[in-house]
Design an enzyme around this catalytic site. Sequence first.
Site, mmCIF file in Angstrom:
data_model
loop_
_atom_site.group_PDB
_atom_site.id
_atom_site.type_symbol
_atom_site.label_atom_id
_atom_site.label_comp_id
_atom_site.label_asym_id
_atom_site.label_seq_id
_atom_site.Cartn_x
_atom_site.Cartn_y
_atom_site.Cartn_z
ATOM 1 N N GLY A 167 0.807 -1.208 0.000
ATOM 2 C CA GLY A 167 0.000 0.000 0.000
ATOM 3 C C GLY A 167 0.846 1.266 0.000
ATOM 4 O O GLY A 167 2.026 1.244 -0.355
ATOM 5 N N ASP A 219 -7.669 -1.853 2.197
ATOM 6 C CA ASP A 219 -8.293 -0.566 2.509
ATOM 7 C C ASP A 219 -8.706 0.235 1.278
ATOM 8 O O ASP A 219 -9.507 1.168 1.386
ATOM 9 C CB ASP A 219 -7.340 0.271 3.362
ATOM 10 C CG ASP A 219 -6.892 -0.469 4.606
ATOM 11 O OD1 ASP A 219 -7.741 -1.142 5.219
ATOM 12 O OD2 ASP A 219 -5.706 -0.389 4.967
#
Lengths: 320, 320, 320, 320
Positions: free
Chosen positions: A102, A128
């Site tokens: 990420g 996410d």
Amino acid sequence: MKRIAVLASGGDAPGMNACIRAVVRSALHHGLSASGVLHGYRGLIEGEFREFSTGDVSNIIQRGGSILFSARSEAFQTVEGRAEAARNLRDRSIDGLIVIGGNGSFRGADAIAREQGIAVVGVPATIDNDVWGTDYTIGYDTAVNTALDSVDRIKDTAASHERVFIVEVMGRSAGFIALEVGVGSGAEAILLPETPTDVSALAALITERILNGRRSSIIICAEGDENGGARAVASELKTVHGIDSQVTVLGHVQRGGSPTTSDRVLASKLGWAAVDALCSGAAPCMVGEVSRRIVRHPLADSWTFVKEIDTELVKLAPLI
Amino acid sequence: MKRIAVLASGGDAPGMNACIRAVVRSALHHGLSASGVLHGYRGLIEGEFREFSTGDVSNIIQRGGSILFSARSEAFQTVEGRAEAARNLRDRSIDGLIVIGGNGSFRGADAIAREQGIAVVGVPATIDNDVWGTDYTIGYDTAVNTALDSVDRIKDTAASHERVFIVEVMGRSAGFIALEVGVGSGAEAILLPETPTDVSALAALITERILNGRRSSIIICAEGDENGGARAVASELKTVHGIDSQVTVLGHVQRGGSPTTSDRVLASKLGWAAVDALCSGAAPCMVGEVSRRIVRHPLADSWTFVKEIDTELVKLAPLI
Amino acid sequence: MKRIAVLASGGDAPGMNACIRAVVRSALHHGLSASGVLHGYRGLIEGEFREFSTGDVSNIIQRGGSILFSARSEAFQTVEGRAEAARNLRDRSIDGLIVIGGNGSFRGADAIAREQGIAVVGVPATIDNDVWGTDYTIGYDTAVNTALDSVDRIKDTAASHERVFIVEVMGRSAGFIALEVGVGSGAEAILLPETPTDVSALAALITERILNGRRSSIIICAEGDENGGARAVASELKTVHGIDSQVTVLGHVQRGGSPTTSDRVLASKLGWAAVDALCSGAAPCMVGEVSRRIVRHPLADSWTFVKEIDTELVKLAPLI
Amino acid sequence: MKRIAVLASGGDAPGMNACIRAVVRSALHHGLSASGVLHGYRGLIEGEFREFSTGDVSNIIQRGGSILFSARSEAFQTVEGRAEAARNLRDRSIDGLIVIGGNGSFRGADAIAREQGIAVVGVPATIDNDVWGTDYTIGYDTAVNTALDSVDRIKDTAASHERVFIVEVMGRSAGFIALEVGVGSGAEAILLPETPTDVSALAALITERILNGRRSSIIICAEGDENGGARAVASELKTVHGIDSQVTVLGHVQRGGSPTTSDRVLASKLGWAAVDALCSGAAPCMVGEVSRRIVRHPLADSWTFVKEIDTELVKLAPLI
């Protein structure tokens, strides 16, 4: 470009294995050797390299977790750590590095690229979905479906219990998971970090429902909601408004499990795209998919720009 | 016997709908009319009866929750409440009552049988499996599989996170769910109410694993464990032994979902057996299945005797 | 616009219930009354209307199948049938009709709009994804995941059996399902209607794998493949090339099950968009989602233009 | 007893890996070395042995398939083949052999025990559940739940399609799977090898249902039904009675997937019990679980006696 390496970094996301598989297969198809680095940046510093053949990535496309063991590393956050990592790559004549992870992982990738001139390509993988530059990140679709399955089960029992259930889902400081789980479950309210959460209004909604004979309410709460998550909301509902509620924090369950088709296909495409970016000299960059086309962006764009949730859907959510 | 009624009571258990369906179909097959009572004993007092045909229970065998809305009732815990309930049954010429629920519900059933002479049959349904007189209760198998699926997901991500995960499962004061989930997941430790939990020994086990290079450990903890559940254990591990751990409380997720085959088959058999017990004048009693045979016991036996967990399996668990 | 009706038509697609729910809730939100029509166009002709409140669509967002019972109608394919249907709508003062279905259903919708001046909006729902004008149709994502889950199970056992498995998936004359399932499962070959299938080349691939010690191969075959489906391919492999294979035809399993999050969210958005299109006088039209934006097209575009599969992915599939 | 070996034989059954894991862990706990034999009896003849540590069976308890690759061997059906296999065991000083499989595999185990004096213990693992001497075989519970999930999906769509669906499940010449899937799905009819199947009566039942307005019927058919399976029944329904039906043959899907809790727990217990039987000199024998107690029987009993399906449940099935 003769030799490449791939690592997974940060929190686990279902589909990481499908991506590793695609990277290795794509590299071999292009005539490159491919090494896996265990334990993320830590393994890069400590020299945990394994050369991979097709057989090493056989039968992993459907597996949750990561055969490379995603990890976090404090040492890599220092200039010295990154210099050691670069030395390890050069010692093995590795020309290109693919980092699956990420935003945080992309910062590290950008730093080693700038400081050490390493050709790095980032592949966005986090449940996410909070990485700018790609419609979806690897793992998001699976996490959303896992969370929704849990909410479905809670709904089964909610009517009988005649209670308010507040279910906290992951997403760090973003509401992507909460929004889709909320809409997908037909929740009565969705509490997002991106919008102000008015617990008094929530209490009024619950009270009105009870007056109308609706015995149960499901509230989906993002862990990053500015009120402090499901437990904080439940506490305020109780102390200020006298409303009892039942809290479930889904937690790490959302990081595991066999990836959905979408996550496997996205991971496979982006794995290929990452090798392609290395081969065509586009590194350092990140790859992503926007409107079903492969795109490349500077790594820094991924955290400089903020990916926005679907504000139209936020407005529609209470109505549909 | 001409008219019977059925209700679900206590916490929801997957398979209650399959049981309601079998009760209705069996009753109609025997030439009886069958009414469903909404909201458990509360509905019995408040007169929420619905006469059911086969069509009313069509296509529900696979559904979680309960079309009768299981509930709890304080009024029924009084003699007056039970008298009112009996009056409702007599007013409708209902000769027999089937109560689908756990120990607590059976106490109520026994009381109305003794005080009011109502022919009551109890069908054991609770995810906790803590009812004496039947090998398994309806809902237990589904709950165990739901919990195990969650633990599998956590395991996917545990290796990377290099952490101790403590997963709390339901079961009230019994360790049935924890034991099977622990063995089924290959957990490193299983904390049960039935056995003393030595947190120091647990800490030593975890430390030894880390020394041996095992990066993660999964601990399954029954909610009824005498240490006070997963959070209490995590707190002691941290404060006394300096060991960090990650807690997941699975919660109400375990009460929902489509029932497993075993739960549907058991629920169908016991639904039939309950009607059969009413028709043959065996009420008041509970029905159960022991060694794959239908049995009947006095209702009071279900809580007078304590159903024991498989102590052999407890001993084997750390070895297999 | 005061009154609207909604029906489901053609083969079932998971998410139809979520769409019906959104249509009803959106209509009520706009101050319209909403009726459901049972059994598709047949019910439209036979007058099977039910006025719906919010409660009627409560707790259905997660259910497979369709509470309106999707169906096919021969009578509606005649001018007279459509005139009768229009009369039923006018008799009930229904101003707008929403048709949830695929291409075939949209042809009927277009005909009644042109001939009878009915305001109709089509919502694309079919597991086949073969409707132009929307990136995805409702039901496709669920069907793909269901099929992939089955292929994962077959893969578990394939290595031991040392066999060629040919799995036939749905999709009518399009390869959308087959392509994603093939990529998602890491299949050795994907047989699509859109590309020529060379069984001799397939036989050579299988033979080469066996020579390389790969004991099993998974082939995904679209039902619409020009060779005639999995059984025809297996037969040619056997008679021409002497290769044994094991055929599994997944069949109607792919039409059922609880919809995925993506299908529920898409269905909810398009249900809203359909009511919005009626209210803003855009009918007759279809609604869809392209690059995550709601779009409207003339109904006829949905079958005049051909939606193409991802040709890039077709090329990548054997490599990633 | 110092060294033991374990192999999996015959068709795959979910839970084989959990059993292999328990065998290895139990053996090491008893101070024995444990080897896995790849590819069943074939690997026993060809010498495919791998010595296993705890780490080799780590994280496999939840996996479908078999890390030992279950297989079938023609050579082992000859005296010479078994002599060669015994030689391989003696050359490696292996004192005991554990065979995980079904009846056919137990015949081979019995033969090598009698002819060559090898200490063999059989562990019953087959999705068909057709092994006498144990209430359930490893893999049966998972297969039944997999099949039921598919039937649930078909049911979702059956009502709309207004059709007769005939779903064929596995089970070889026994009806265990069909019976539980039939009861668990609330099927209208269950066709078993153990009971005469009267297609005319089936046709009458379907016709009566249609007359009563029931639009769809689900028929579960065992592959071993004496009428020849689902396709034969469908053909007779069509040609003799003019009734259309839709056939789904679930096939190898039933052999894969992550094992259920029951299968993992049973597999773990029986793996331990097999090592225990070897250590206590009870070989040759099979181990099983009857009324939740571990039992041992002569291997030949497993096929000499016929395990009977639950005839009470067969009678109840149409009523509940």
